[in-house]
Write an enzyme that holds these catalytic residues in place. Sequence first.
Site, PDB file in Angstrom:
ATOM      1  N   HIS A 223       0.825  -1.207   0.000  1.00 24.64           N
ATOM      2  CA  HIS A 223       0.000   0.000   0.000  1.00 24.64           C
ATOM      3  C   HIS A 223       0.864   1.264   0.000  1.00 24.64           C
ATOM      4  CE1 HIS A 223      -3.306  -2.707   0.709  1.00 24.64           C
ATOM      5  NE2 HIS A 223      -2.780  -3.115   1.836  1.00 24.64           N
ATOM      6  N   ALA A 225       3.903   1.551  -1.217  1.00 21.13           N
ATOM      7  CA  ALA A 225       4.747   1.661  -2.409  1.00 21.13           C
ATOM      8  C   ALA A 225       4.162   2.610  -3.437  1.00 21.13           C
ATOM      9  CB  ALA A 225       4.966   0.274  -3.021  1.00 21.13           C
ATOM     10  N   ASP A 226       2.875   2.443  -3.764  1.00 21.64           N
ATOM     11  CA  ASP A 226       2.316   3.301  -4.812  1.00 21.64           C
ATOM     12  C   ASP A 226       2.116   4.722  -4.328  1.00 21.64           C
ATOM     13  OD1 ASP A 226      -0.779   3.693  -4.122  1.00 21.64           O
ATOM     14  OD2 ASP A 226      -0.300   1.619  -3.685  1.00 21.64           O
ATOM     15  N   GLN A 227       2.000   4.938  -3.008  1.00 24.70           N
ATOM     16  CA  GLN A 227       1.830   6.284  -2.480  1.00 24.70           C
ATOM     17  C   GLN A 227       3.165   7.014  -2.314  1.00 24.70           C
ATOM     18  OE1 GLN A 227      -1.036   6.373   0.884  1.00 24.70           O
ATOM     19  NE2 GLN A 227      -1.666   4.344   0.195  1.00 24.70           N
ATOM     20  N   HIS A 249      -1.749  -0.957  -8.689  1.00 24.47           N
ATOM     21  CA  HIS A 249      -1.737   0.440  -8.248  1.00 24.47           C
ATOM     22  C   HIS A 249      -0.353   1.051  -8.472  1.00 24.47           C
ATOM     23  CE1 HIS A 249      -5.643   1.135  -6.318  1.00 24.47           C
ATOM     24  NE2 HIS A 249      -5.620  -0.138  -6.005  1.00 24.47           N
TER      25      HIS A 249
END
Length: 282
Positions: A223, A225-227, A249
């Site tokens: 979660h 990583a993409d943010q 994502h």
Amino acid sequence: AQTRGASLGSGDLSFEPGTVVAGNYHFPIGTAGATGLVLHTIYLPLALRGDAPSAIVLQGGTHVIASPTFPFLDATWRSYMERLGLELKLRLIRPGFYPRGGGVVEAQVQPCQRLKGLRLMQRGVLKSIMGVSAVAGLPEAIAGRQARRATQRLRALRLDVNIREESWPGGPGTVLAVQLDTTPTPTVFVALGARGKSAERVADDIVDEVTAFVEGNGAVDPHSADQLVLPLALAEGPSEFSVTQVTRHLTTNVTVIRRFLERGITVEGAEGAPGIVRIDAI
């Protein structure tokens, strides 16, 4: 952030951004729409272009599916941002669940002159898991069932597990959030209840995620990583981090960012498998 607005003419919608102005902002979503996604939209412009702190009030969903929930934002995401040099403070005033919403989050964003890159290839030794099992507007026994099932299964990982039970106002809704004492940043996983979904299934959802993370290879959870990719794409230095699972994502975010920024970004690893994200220096 302040803009010049949008104009509609000849059937085309055009948008012309204006100067970002720090200040006090209130975003009443009016539904259970995700407060976390609104925060993700505005925090970077306010931090990187604002010349003073900004205070934000977000009203809507604070614990809703398919979006970053408050426990994750406050512990994991905020800690990562601080490592990049971006200071935020978050405060949950009232939780908001789907479909009613009504939650309130306060955020303070400090101005940031530049973002630092991140290098994180290994996580520290994991010893304990703490968490909260909460209900809002529902029988307290549900929180107990979530906590018991999660505790029973998580102890199979040979970790110290401590999950407390709480009852919140508002709702209806249930949440189970657990925090792993990973270093240098704590890792939070969240599971939410839903109509027709048993307390035991809520617990199983979160335990399956935690188990995959603990037993997987990589420092960063899927979660986060993409943010992380967008702020790191705006950072001055290079970045490199390993992730326990490459997700759609993550690869989608990388593809979109490449359309706007001339920055070398690569993701090694197949979708669903461990991987490494690299962002070249400017």
